[in-house]
Scaffold this motif. Structure first.
Motif, PDB file in Angstrom:
ATOM      1  N   UNK A 372       0.832  -1.206   0.000  1.00 47.93           N
ATOM      2  CA  UNK A 372       0.000   0.000   0.000  1.00 47.93           C
ATOM      3  C   UNK A 372       0.870   1.261   0.000  1.00 47.93           C
ATOM      4  N   UNK A 373       1.998   1.193   0.705  1.00 51.37           N
ATOM      5  CA  UNK A 373       2.918   2.331   0.714  1.00 51.37           C
ATOM      6  C   UNK A 373       3.509   2.551  -0.684  1.00 51.37           C
ATOM      7  N   UNK A 374       3.868   1.450  -1.359  1.00 49.67           N
ATOM      8  CA  UNK A 374       4.414   1.553  -2.708  1.00 49.67           C
ATOM      9  C   UNK A 374       3.360   2.101  -3.674  1.00 49.67           C
ATOM     10  N   UNK A 375       2.108   1.678  -3.512  1.00 50.08           N
ATOM     11  CA  UNK A 375       1.029   2.184  -4.366  1.00 50.08           C
ATOM     12  C   UNK A 375       0.854   3.687  -4.169  1.00 50.08           C
ATOM     13  N   UNK A 376       0.961   4.103  -2.924  1.00 52.04           N
ATOM     14  CA  UNK A 376       0.822   5.535  -2.611  1.00 52.04           C
ATOM     15  C   UNK A 376       1.957   6.339  -3.233  1.00 52.04           C
ATOM     16  N   UNK A 377       3.142   5.766  -3.298  1.00 52.53           N
ATOM     17  CA  UNK A 377       4.290   6.450  -3.900  1.00 52.53           C
ATOM     18  C   UNK A 377       4.158   6.539  -5.423  1.00 52.53           C
ATOM     19  N   UNK A 378       3.598   5.489  -6.018  1.00 53.20           N
ATOM     20  CA  UNK A 378       3.473   5.464  -7.475  1.00 53.20           C
ATOM     21  C   UNK A 378       2.367   6.378  -7.989  1.00 53.20           C
ATOM     22  N   UNK A 379       1.299   6.564  -7.218  1.00 53.91           N
ATOM     23  CA  UNK A 379       0.114   7.274  -7.686  1.00 53.91           C
ATOM     24  C   UNK A 379       0.414   8.665  -8.263  1.00 53.91           C
ATOM     25  N   UNK A 380       1.168   9.534  -7.572  1.00 53.25           N
ATOM     26  CA  UNK A 380       1.427  10.862  -8.161  1.00 53.25           C
ATOM     27  C   UNK A 380       2.286  10.797  -9.422  1.00 53.25           C
ATOM     28  N   UNK A 381       3.171   9.802  -9.498  1.00 50.47           N
ATOM     29  CA  UNK A 381       4.003   9.657 -10.698  1.00 50.47           C
ATOM     30  C   UNK A 381       3.157   9.256 -11.907  1.00 50.47           C
TER      31      UNK A 381
END
Length: 471
Positions: A372-381
């Motif tokens: 979930x943390x990785x998904x949150x990091x990818x979302x703005x990119x």
């Protein structure tokens, strides 16, 4: 076979690079009528081999001649080059061809003097000319014309029917010399500039007007059967047919068509990617293993890219869905494989949002804290990448679908409902909607497990299901 086969628009082009009219050989002083050589030997040899001959002077496109010449050298399935006079134009054209195509080029020359040293290693067909006692004319006798026609036809048929073999010195002498792989969109652009007849595309469009995908697939299959041997059909025609099968989800027919392609086309990166996609969707025993092998081969030759890894990610995602449904222990491995492929695809080119949005959906599906943390990091990119393509203002289905998915992930229902009708309007093929719907369904199940309300998401899913039925 009707109007379709009454014309030669769809045969593979054999472009002929040679001098035009009567030209003098400065070494011998002999005058050679190249138009006669073309009419008596070269043209009939190409036609009897089942191809469509085309000389540069036969183009009726207008405009800048170099544009047409480059297009033909880059895109023609076969080329014959007459090197008799060491004509700089012909040698320039041969050099371009040898630099971009490892095979399907056949040089010929009149045996009035040896070939220049720099092309002495090429496998060229020599033909005899007879000198006139009354003039300086060097002519092609009836016997010599028949010999040249026979030898040229045999060589072309070997190229068509035989195994792929390099005839370019560059590809022969330099290991892993990179061939020029023009994207499908570029070939279409060239086709516009050389005035390609649009009749074939119109017939494909007509076939797709049938009520069901099954009927559309059958109509497209009939067109394929009327075309005849794929090895003698223009590349652009075959690619249009392949993508038409894809558009109506005729995965068996699409796969069979790819398998029938000549070697030079089977090895094209775009074909290998689409072939793998169709194998995955067809999913007969061994199909997915073969699809993975095709994509692995592409990456070994060309390195990682978003399209190849996106298709690979989809294969593993489908494996995950099936394993999860069967409650198989292999589900977690397939999920990790899919996340890895999509993530690597996005990282190989962060401008391409497609693998990124799929990685986010699957990370949410996995659901542990790290994912979930990785998904949150990818979302703005991913959001930035799709915004560069126009975002919600775009007219491209995949741009809009990605915006919708991001809105659903962030629970921005106002923006999701706003972009939804525009996105549905741009969906022309049911498989596109099904692909996005699959992601939304997966997101819904993940949200249910995480204790979130999914009422708004279900309303959007309902609109997808209605639209799919309409298509």
């Amino acid at each position: 076979m009707g109007e379709l086969m009454s014309r030669n628009n769809y045969k593979s082009i054999c472009f002929v690079a040679m001098p035009y009219g009567k030209k003098t050989d400065f070494n011998t002083g002999a005058e050679i009528d190249f138009d006669k050589i073309y009419q008596l030997a070269i043209k009939p040899a190409i036609e009897e081999a089942g191809l469509e001959p085309l000389r540069g002077d036969e183009e009726l496109t207008g405009g800048i001649i170099h544009t047409t010449m480059f297009a033909r050298l880059l895109l023609s399935e076969y080329v014959v080059a007459d090197l008799t006079l060491s004509n700089p134009n012909v040698f320039y054209e041969l050099g371009i061809r040898h630099a971009v195509k490892p095979f399907t080029t056949v040089p010929i020359y009149a045996k009035i003097h040896p070939l220049p040293f720099d092309v002495g290693m090429v496998r060229a067909i020599g033909y005899n000319l007879e000198n006139s006692t009354l003039s300086k004319e060097a002519s092609l006798s009836k016997e010599a014309a028949e010999n040249l026609k026979s030898e040229l036809m045999k060589r072309i048929q070997q190229v068509i029917n035989g195994p792929q073999a390099n005839d370019s010195p560059l590809f022969e002498l330099i290991p892993k010399f990179p061939a020029v792989e023009l994207p499908y969109e570029v070939t279409h652009s060239f086709r516009e500039r050389v005035n390609q007849d649009k009749e074939f595309q119109e017939r494909l469009d007509k076939a797709k007007l049938n009520l069901s995908n099954r009927e559309r697939g059958m109509a497209l299959l009939k067109i394929q059967q009327e075309l005849g041997d794929p090895r003698k059909i223009q590349t652009s025609i075959l690619l249009d047919l392949m993508l038409s099968f894809r558009s109506v989800e005729a995965w068996n027919e699409m796969t069979a068509l790819c398998e029938s392609f000549p070697d030079y086309l089977k090895n094209h990166i775009f074909v290998r990617q689409q072939w793998a996609l169709s194998l995955n969707r067809r999913n007969k025993p061994g199909d997915r293993d073969k699809a993975i092998s095709l994509l692995t081969g592409v990456m070994k030759e060309y390195g990682p890219d978003p399209e190849t890894l996106g298709i690979l990610g989809r294969i593993h995602k489908d494996r995950y869905r099936e394993a999860k449904e069967k409650r198989s222990i292999m589900a977690s491995t397939a999920l990790d494989d899919s996340i890895y492929a999509y993530t690597e695809g996005f990282e190989s080119d962060p401008r391409n949002y497609y693998p990124g949005i799929n990685a986010i959906t699957l990370l949410i599906e996995k659901g542990d804290e790290e994912s979930l943390k990785k998904a949150e990091e990818l979302a703005p990119l991913v959001s930035f990448a799709v915004a560069r393509c126009g975002g919600a203002s775009s007219s491209n289905y995949w741009d809009l679908a990605t915006v919708l998915e991001l809105n659903c992930i962030s629970s921005d229902w106002f923006s999701a409902v706003k972009v939804l009708p525009k996105m549905l309007d741009k969906a022309k093929e049911s498989w596109m909607l099904k692909s996005t719907l699959g992601n939304l369904m997966m997101l819904k199940q993940a949200r249910i497990r995480q204790g979130h309300d999914t009422e708004k998401l279900q309303e959007i899913i309902n609109e997808f299901e209605i639209c799919i039925c309409d298509l």
